[in-house]
Design a protein around this motif. Sequence first.
Motif, PDB file in Angstrom:
ATOM      1  N   TYR A  83      11.166  -5.803  25.620  1.00  0.00           N
ATOM      2  CA  TYR A  83      12.238  -6.455  24.901  1.00  0.00           C
ATOM      3  C   TYR A  83      12.560  -5.584  23.817  1.00  0.00           C
ATOM      4  N   GLU A  84      11.725  -5.086  23.008  1.00  0.00           N
ATOM      5  CA  GLU A  84      11.889  -4.184  21.767  1.00  0.00           C
ATOM      6  C   GLU A  84      12.509  -3.046  22.015  1.00  0.00           C
ATOM      7  N   THR A  85      11.852  -2.156  22.932  1.00  0.00           N
ATOM      8  CA  THR A  85      12.094  -0.917  23.523  1.00  0.00           C
ATOM      9  C   THR A  85      13.768  -1.155  24.035  1.00  0.00           C
ATOM     10  N   LEU A  86      13.855  -1.938  24.761  1.00  0.00           N
ATOM     11  CA  LEU A  86      15.374  -2.207  25.648  1.00  0.00           C
ATOM     12  C   LEU A  86      16.426  -2.435  24.653  1.00  0.00           C
ATOM     13  N   ASN A  87      16.111  -2.908  23.568  1.00  0.00           N
ATOM     14  CA  ASN A  87      17.241  -3.175  22.390  1.00  0.00           C
ATOM     15  C   ASN A  87      17.377  -1.961  21.558  1.00  0.00           C
ATOM     16  N   THR A  88      16.632  -0.975  21.802  1.00  0.00           N
ATOM     17  CA  THR A  88      16.953   0.294  20.992  1.00  0.00           C
ATOM     18  C   THR A  88      17.642   1.078  21.545  1.00  0.00           C
ATOM     19  N   MET A  89      17.752   0.678  23.177  1.00  0.00           N
ATOM     20  CA  MET A  89      18.983   1.469  23.875  1.00  0.00           C
ATOM     21  C   MET A  89      20.163   0.822  24.262  1.00  0.00           C
ATOM     22  N   MET A  90      20.145  -0.550  23.864  1.00  0.00           N
ATOM     23  CA  MET A  90      21.433  -1.339  24.275  1.00  0.00           C
ATOM     24  C   MET A  90      21.348  -2.877  23.641  1.00  0.00           C
ATOM     25  N   ASP A  91      22.219  -3.377  23.519  1.00  0.00           N
ATOM     26  CA  ASP A  91      22.125  -4.720  22.724  1.00  0.00           C
ATOM     27  C   ASP A  91      21.546  -5.759  24.073  1.00  0.00           C
ATOM     28  N   ALA A  92      20.291  -5.891  23.913  1.00  0.00           N
ATOM     29  CA  ALA A  92      19.720  -6.683  25.093  1.00  0.00           C
ATOM     30  C   ALA A  92      19.233  -8.011  24.665  1.00  0.00           C
ATOM     31  N   THR A  93      20.115  -8.794  23.725  1.00  0.00           N
ATOM     32  CA  THR A  93      19.606 -10.028  22.962  1.00  0.00           C
ATOM     33  C   THR A  93      18.814 -10.979  24.067  1.00  0.00           C
ATOM     34  N   MET A  94      19.321 -10.869  25.237  1.00  0.00           N
ATOM     35  CA  MET A  94      18.748 -11.757  26.306  1.00  0.00           C
ATOM     36  C   MET A  94      17.997 -10.870  27.333  1.00  0.00           C
ATOM     37  N   LEU A  95      16.933 -11.255  27.833  1.00  0.00           N
ATOM     38  CA  LEU A  95      16.233 -10.472  28.823  1.00  0.00           C
ATOM     39  C   LEU A  95      15.232 -11.441  29.834  1.00  0.00           C
ATOM     40  N   GLU A  96      15.534 -11.348  30.988  1.00  0.00           N
ATOM     41  CA  GLU A  96      14.845 -12.345  31.898  1.00  0.00           C
ATOM     42  C   GLU A  96      14.304 -11.413  33.107  1.00  0.00           C
ATOM     43  N   VAL A  97      13.049 -11.777  33.541  1.00  0.00           N
ATOM     44  CA  VAL A  97      12.827 -11.104  34.878  1.00  0.00           C
ATOM     45  C   VAL A  97      12.241 -12.244  35.885  1.00  0.00           C
ATOM     46  N   GLY A  98      12.804 -12.453  36.945  1.00  0.00           N
ATOM     47  CA  GLY A  98      12.724 -13.302  37.768  1.00  0.00           C
ATOM     48  C   GLY A  98      11.781 -12.824  39.131  1.00  0.00           C
ATOM     49  N   ILE A  99      11.090 -13.660  39.656  1.00  0.00           N
ATOM     50  CA  ILE A  99      10.280 -13.240  40.887  1.00  0.00           C
ATOM     51  C   ILE A  99      10.772 -13.999  42.051  1.00  0.00           C
ATOM     52  N   VAL A 100      11.163 -13.594  43.310  1.00  0.00           N
ATOM     53  CA  VAL A 100      11.247 -14.266  44.502  1.00  0.00           C
ATOM     54  C   VAL A 100      10.113 -14.703  44.893  1.00  0.00           C
TER      55      VAL A 100
END
Length: 246
Positions: A83-100
Amino acid sequence: GSGYVGREGDSGKIASNVNTVLSQLREKNERLRVLESSAENLQGYRSQANELKLSYDNLLVVSELGQQIISSLKLDDIASRLYETLNTMMDATMLEVGIVEDTTETLHISLSIDRNVTRPPYSVPLRVQSTFSGWVVNHGKEVFLNDAAKNYTRYLSEFDSTFANGQLPQSIMCVPMFTKDTIAGVLTVASHRPNAYTNYQLDMGKSLALYVAVALDNANEYHKLDNELKDIKNSERQLIQYKHIT
């Protein structure tokens, strides 16, 4: 009459001088225009170089983060780092990982973070297509929106309020996570700002999704092996007990 000739000669010289000065000014203006154009080009090259440097840096970050994701068998262990790293590259205020989950025909949202707050896991049915991540699983393509409130009907007839606590984010990227040509899950990144994402950021999202998919695949293989080892150990125990009885 000689004075008149002199005056005429002077005015001729003045005219000639004026023409020379004008000619020099024109040359200076032309050189200035060329210089300004070069400066603009240089600025353009600088900004391109900066973009390339940023792209390169971001690719390194994605690669490094990807390796950490793969080496971790539990996504929870790396959730905050992701989450932290993703937000250094873009505005990723919300992050979800879904598994089928094929057996229950649901998408299990195992990781959900919104504005730094981790939400408990939840599941969405795949038959009823009311979530973006569900649409991704059913169509095998990404969802990419920069004005979700206006354009969400490209993908869904109605919006499911379980996503983002009932608040529709402005910009959304949902990317499928493929393992061996099947969709193992979905990586969702969203922002509460409109026009938050470019195709470049979509590519970064896809790269991360690949790493997460490999990590999930590794975790599944590990659990399979672990279960097989447990079965072998149980069989050995039963065999030893049987030998003791006989």
